[in-house]
Design a protein around this motif. Sequence first.
Motif, PDB file in Angstrom:
ATOM      1  N   GLU A 176      14.653  79.003  31.931  1.00 45.66           N
ATOM      2  CA  GLU A 176      13.365  78.918  32.723  1.00 45.66           C
ATOM      3  C   GLU A 176      11.566  78.791  31.335  1.00 45.66           C
ATOM      4  OE1 GLU A 176      12.541  81.085  36.761  1.00 45.66           O
ATOM      5  OE2 GLU A 176      12.460  82.968  35.367  1.00 45.66           O
ATOM      6  N   SER A 177      12.423  79.418  30.285  1.00 45.18           N
ATOM      7  CA  SER A 177      11.252  79.435  28.647  1.00 45.18           C
ATOM      8  C   SER A 177      10.031  77.848  28.950  1.00 45.18           C
ATOM      9  CB  SER A 177      11.879  80.055  27.661  1.00 45.18           C
ATOM     10  OG  SER A 177      11.025  79.180  26.753  1.00 45.18           O
ATOM     11  N   GLU A 178       8.935  77.945  29.125  1.00 46.70           N
ATOM     12  CA  GLU A 178       8.470  76.620  28.425  1.00 46.70           C
ATOM     13  C   GLU A 178       7.909  76.703  27.241  1.00 46.70           C
ATOM     14  OE1 GLU A 178       5.375  76.947  31.044  1.00 46.70           O
ATOM     15  OE2 GLU A 178       6.354  76.780  32.944  1.00 46.70           O
ATOM     16  N   ALA A 179       8.453  77.666  26.309  1.00 51.12           N
ATOM     17  CA  ALA A 179       8.209  77.280  24.763  1.00 51.12           C
ATOM     18  C   ALA A 179       9.475  76.578  24.128  1.00 51.12           C
ATOM     19  CB  ALA A 179       8.411  79.455  24.524  1.00 51.12           C
ATOM     20  N   ASP A 180       8.845  76.409  22.734  1.00 56.02           N
ATOM     21  CA  ASP A 180       9.762  75.226  21.930  1.00 56.02           C
ATOM     22  C   ASP A 180      10.382  73.716  22.783  1.00 56.02           C
ATOM     23  OD1 ASP A 180       8.956  77.483  19.965  1.00 56.02           O
ATOM     24  OD2 ASP A 180      11.605  77.762  21.185  1.00 56.02           O
ATOM     25  N   ILE A 181       9.471  73.190  23.471  1.00 53.86           N
ATOM     26  CA  ILE A 181       9.268  72.505  24.498  1.00 53.86           C
ATOM     27  C   ILE A 181      10.420  71.091  23.451  1.00 53.86           C
ATOM     28  CG2 ILE A 181       8.446  70.455  25.359  1.00 53.86           C
ATOM     29  CD1 ILE A 181       7.960  73.309  26.949  1.00 53.86           C
ATOM     30  N   ASN A 182      11.449  70.422  23.934  1.00 51.41           N
ATOM     31  CA  ASN A 182      12.435  69.624  23.553  1.00 51.41           C
ATOM     32  C   ASN A 182      12.814  70.148  22.849  1.00 51.41           C
ATOM     33  OD1 ASN A 182      12.049  67.761  25.239  1.00 51.41           O
ATOM     34  ND2 ASN A 182       9.629  67.772  24.154  1.00 51.41           N
ATOM     35  N   SER A 183      13.095  71.418  22.429  1.00 51.81           N
ATOM     36  CA  SER A 183      13.697  72.270  21.437  1.00 51.81           C
ATOM     37  C   SER A 183      15.356  72.495  21.986  1.00 51.81           C
ATOM     38  CB  SER A 183      13.388  73.155  21.134  1.00 51.81           C
ATOM     39  OG  SER A 183      13.827  74.543  19.802  1.00 51.81           O
ATOM     40  N   TYR A 184      16.205  71.395  21.521  1.00 49.55           N
ATOM     41  CA  TYR A 184      17.674  71.330  21.814  1.00 49.55           C
ATOM     42  C   TYR A 184      18.363  71.398  23.397  1.00 49.55           C
ATOM     43  CZ  TYR A 184      18.591  73.189  16.933  1.00 49.55           C
ATOM     44  OH  TYR A 184      19.083  73.597  15.906  1.00 49.55           O
ATOM     45  N   GLY A 185      16.587  70.199  24.232  1.00 52.59           N
ATOM     46  CA  GLY A 185      16.563  69.823  25.207  1.00 52.59           C
ATOM     47  C   GLY A 185      16.383  70.741  26.312  1.00 52.59           C
ATOM     48  N   LYS A 186      16.157  72.491  25.336  1.00 53.11           N
ATOM     49  CA  LYS A 186      15.131  73.219  26.518  1.00 53.11           C
ATOM     50  C   LYS A 186      14.214  72.966  27.771  1.00 53.11           C
ATOM     51  CE  LYS A 186      15.315  77.450  23.907  1.00 53.11           C
ATOM     52  NZ  LYS A 186      14.616  78.842  23.272  1.00 53.11           N
ATOM     53  N   ASN A 187      13.571  72.147  27.387  1.00 59.60           N
ATOM     54  CA  ASN A 187      12.420  71.998  28.306  1.00 59.60           C
ATOM     55  C   ASN A 187      13.638  70.294  29.487  1.00 59.60           C
ATOM     56  OD1 ASN A 187       9.496  71.021  29.843  1.00 59.60           O
ATOM     57  ND2 ASN A 187       9.740  69.329  28.499  1.00 59.60           N
ATOM     58  N   GLU A 188      13.939  69.688  28.779  1.00 61.87           N
ATOM     59  CA  GLU A 188      15.234  68.415  29.758  1.00 61.87           C
ATOM     60  C   GLU A 188      16.070  69.324  30.828  1.00 61.87           C
ATOM     61  OE1 GLU A 188      16.216  64.657  27.390  1.00 61.87           O
ATOM     62  OE2 GLU A 188      16.060  66.318  26.095  1.00 61.87           O
ATOM     63  N   VAL A 189      16.579  70.602  30.259  1.00 59.58           N
ATOM     64  CA  VAL A 189      17.410  71.407  31.213  1.00 59.58           C
ATOM     65  C   VAL A 189      16.590  71.595  32.025  1.00 59.58           C
ATOM     66  CG1 VAL A 189      19.576  72.450  31.589  1.00 59.58           C
ATOM     67  CG2 VAL A 189      18.949  71.102  29.843  1.00 59.58           C
ATOM     68  N   ALA A 190      15.864  72.062  31.716  1.00 59.52           N
ATOM     69  CA  ALA A 190      14.915  72.766  32.533  1.00 59.52           C
ATOM     70  C   ALA A 190      14.357  71.910  34.014  1.00 59.52           C
ATOM     71  CB  ALA A 190      13.533  73.469  32.484  1.00 59.52           C
ATOM     72  N   GLN A 191      13.591  71.120  32.972  1.00 60.89           N
ATOM     73  CA  GLN A 191      12.559  70.120  34.394  1.00 60.89           C
ATOM     74  C   GLN A 191      14.620  69.279  34.733  1.00 60.89           C
ATOM     75  OE1 GLN A 191      10.873  67.180  31.775  1.00 60.89           O
ATOM     76  NE2 GLN A 191       9.247  67.648  31.444  1.00 60.89           N
ATOM     77  N   ILE A 192      15.579  68.176  34.583  1.00 62.80           N
ATOM     78  CA  ILE A 192      16.837  68.708  35.054  1.00 62.80           C
ATOM     79  C   ILE A 192      17.172  69.045  36.987  1.00 62.80           C
ATOM     80  CG2 ILE A 192      18.628  68.200  35.952  1.00 62.80           C
ATOM     81  CD1 ILE A 192      18.683  66.488  32.606  1.00 62.80           C
ATOM     82  N   GLU A 194      14.984  72.021  37.722  1.00 61.43           N
ATOM     83  CA  GLU A 194      14.018  72.067  39.219  1.00 61.43           C
ATOM     84  C   GLU A 194      13.955  70.844  39.851  1.00 61.43           C
ATOM     85  OE1 GLU A 194       8.757  72.216  39.211  1.00 61.43           O
ATOM     86  OE2 GLU A 194      10.202  72.274  37.195  1.00 61.43           O
ATOM     87  N   THR A 195      14.410  69.638  39.793  1.00 60.01           N
ATOM     88  CA  THR A 195      14.055  67.865  40.058  1.00 60.01           C
ATOM     89  C   THR A 195      15.318  68.317  40.597  1.00 60.01           C
ATOM     90  OG1 THR A 195      13.958  66.926  38.921  1.00 60.01           O
ATOM     91  CG2 THR A 195      14.455  65.271  39.920  1.00 60.01           C
ATOM     92  N   ILE A 196      16.839  68.549  41.198  1.00 62.49           N
ATOM     93  CA  ILE A 196      18.136  68.867  41.840  1.00 62.49           C
ATOM     94  C   ILE A 196      17.902  69.739  42.352  1.00 62.49           C
ATOM     95  CG2 ILE A 196      20.245  69.350  41.372  1.00 62.49           C
ATOM     96  CD1 ILE A 196      19.744  66.843  41.128  1.00 62.49           C
ATOM     97  N   GLN A 197      16.945  70.693  42.090  1.00 59.16           N
ATOM     98  CA  GLN A 197      16.853  72.007  43.304  1.00 59.16           C
ATOM     99  C   GLN A 197      15.643  70.999  44.272  1.00 59.16           C
ATOM    100  OE1 GLN A 197      19.223  74.876  43.196  1.00 59.16           O
ATOM    101  NE2 GLN A 197      17.449  76.085  43.234  1.00 59.16           N
ATOM    102  N   ASP A 198      15.308  70.542  44.381  1.00 60.68           N
ATOM    103  CA  ASP A 198      14.502  70.244  44.751  1.00 60.68           C
ATOM    104  C   ASP A 198      14.948  69.400  46.052  1.00 60.68           C
ATOM    105  OD1 ASP A 198      11.793  71.204  44.065  1.00 60.68           O
ATOM    106  OD2 ASP A 198      11.143  69.517  42.542  1.00 60.68           O
ATOM    107  N   ILE A 199      15.923  68.509  45.182  1.00 61.62           N
ATOM    108  CA  ILE A 199      16.312  66.967  46.093  1.00 61.62           C
ATOM    109  C   ILE A 199      17.547  67.890  46.947  1.00 61.62           C
ATOM    110  CG2 ILE A 199      18.272  65.936  45.527  1.00 61.62           C
ATOM    111  CD1 ILE A 199      17.120  64.519  43.543  1.00 61.62           C
ATOM    112  N   CYS A 200      17.984  69.145  47.042  1.00 58.13           N
ATOM    113  CA  CYS A 200      18.977  69.652  47.325  1.00 58.13           C
ATOM    114  C   CYS A 200      18.269  70.289  48.916  1.00 58.13           C
ATOM    115  CB  CYS A 200      19.723  70.940  46.850  1.00 58.13           C
ATOM    116  SG  CYS A 200      20.879  70.115  45.435  1.00 58.13           S
ATOM    117  N   ARG A 201      16.857  70.979  47.807  1.00 60.94           N
ATOM    118  CA  ARG A 201      16.307  71.974  49.635  1.00 60.94           C
ATOM    119  C   ARG A 201      16.440  70.240  50.954  1.00 60.94           C
ATOM    120  NH1 ARG A 201      13.581  74.630  45.154  1.00 60.94           N
ATOM    121  NH2 ARG A 201      13.938  76.126  45.139  1.00 60.94           N
ATOM    122  N   ILE A 202      15.689  69.825  50.296  1.00 58.19           N
ATOM    123  CA  ILE A 202      15.350  68.557  51.572  1.00 58.19           C
ATOM    124  C   ILE A 202      16.748  67.452  51.880  1.00 58.19           C
ATOM    125  CG2 ILE A 202      14.473  65.854  51.593  1.00 58.19           C
ATOM    126  CD1 ILE A 202      12.377  66.621  49.745  1.00 58.19           C
TER     127      ILE A 202
END
Length: 226
Positions: A176-192, A194-202
């Motif tokens: 969930e962390s927003e710190a260290d953006i793009n560090s070892y893919g943290k931001n990418e995984v968090a965004q992915i 969230e995107t997949i969860q939104d798709i699943c809901r619909i």
Amino acid sequence: METLIACPTSTATVLACQKIAKTFKENIYELSILRKEWDPQYATSLNVWIEDTIEKHYADSMDVLQDERYREWHEIMVEGLQHLKVLRASMKVDFKNDKEFLKGFFTQMGYTDYFSDAKNGDHISLFKFLKTFASNLDEATRQLITDKGTLDSWFDKILACANKVSKFQDCFVALESEADINSYGKNEVAQIYETIQDICRIAIAYYQFDPKMRCKFSYYKVMVNL
């Protein structure tokens, strides 16, 4: 090594997302009627994004699903959700004539905020659900519920799961962390995620009367079958 990559929860997350994204792409012509941005190009770019992330950050950790720590985490989460669902069903029977108490209990213990997403496979919501339940349960409420017929052992089981899952807290915080953006893919995984969860809901709402397709967009069921 960054916490996110070291945690089996992260690898399981991105692999579950990959599987759902593939199902989304396979059914995009049908699903494109639901959202303006949902078209073949969007579905393809989503899959490429996930595959690139896996290649960049997870190439050396694909065997994590065989790891003892992952199996332990997975069993705790499945067990915890089951116990929370049974308690909820039992209380709806015992307190069916006391809606005010039910509403207050479900709000206080995390059901209102986390149950819906947790039962649909959002393991971050389930983690928060277990921790909220453990933090907010008091003896007077527990006694009141057991006096109505619910076995006290159900509370022990839920609290045990909440205690066990604490050892994986760094994994969930990292996801969930927003710190260290793009560090070892943290931001990418968090965004992915969230995107997949939104798709699943619909998609789950759309496939309300198609159990087979609903399962393919249930994050929980996809992760169980990784």
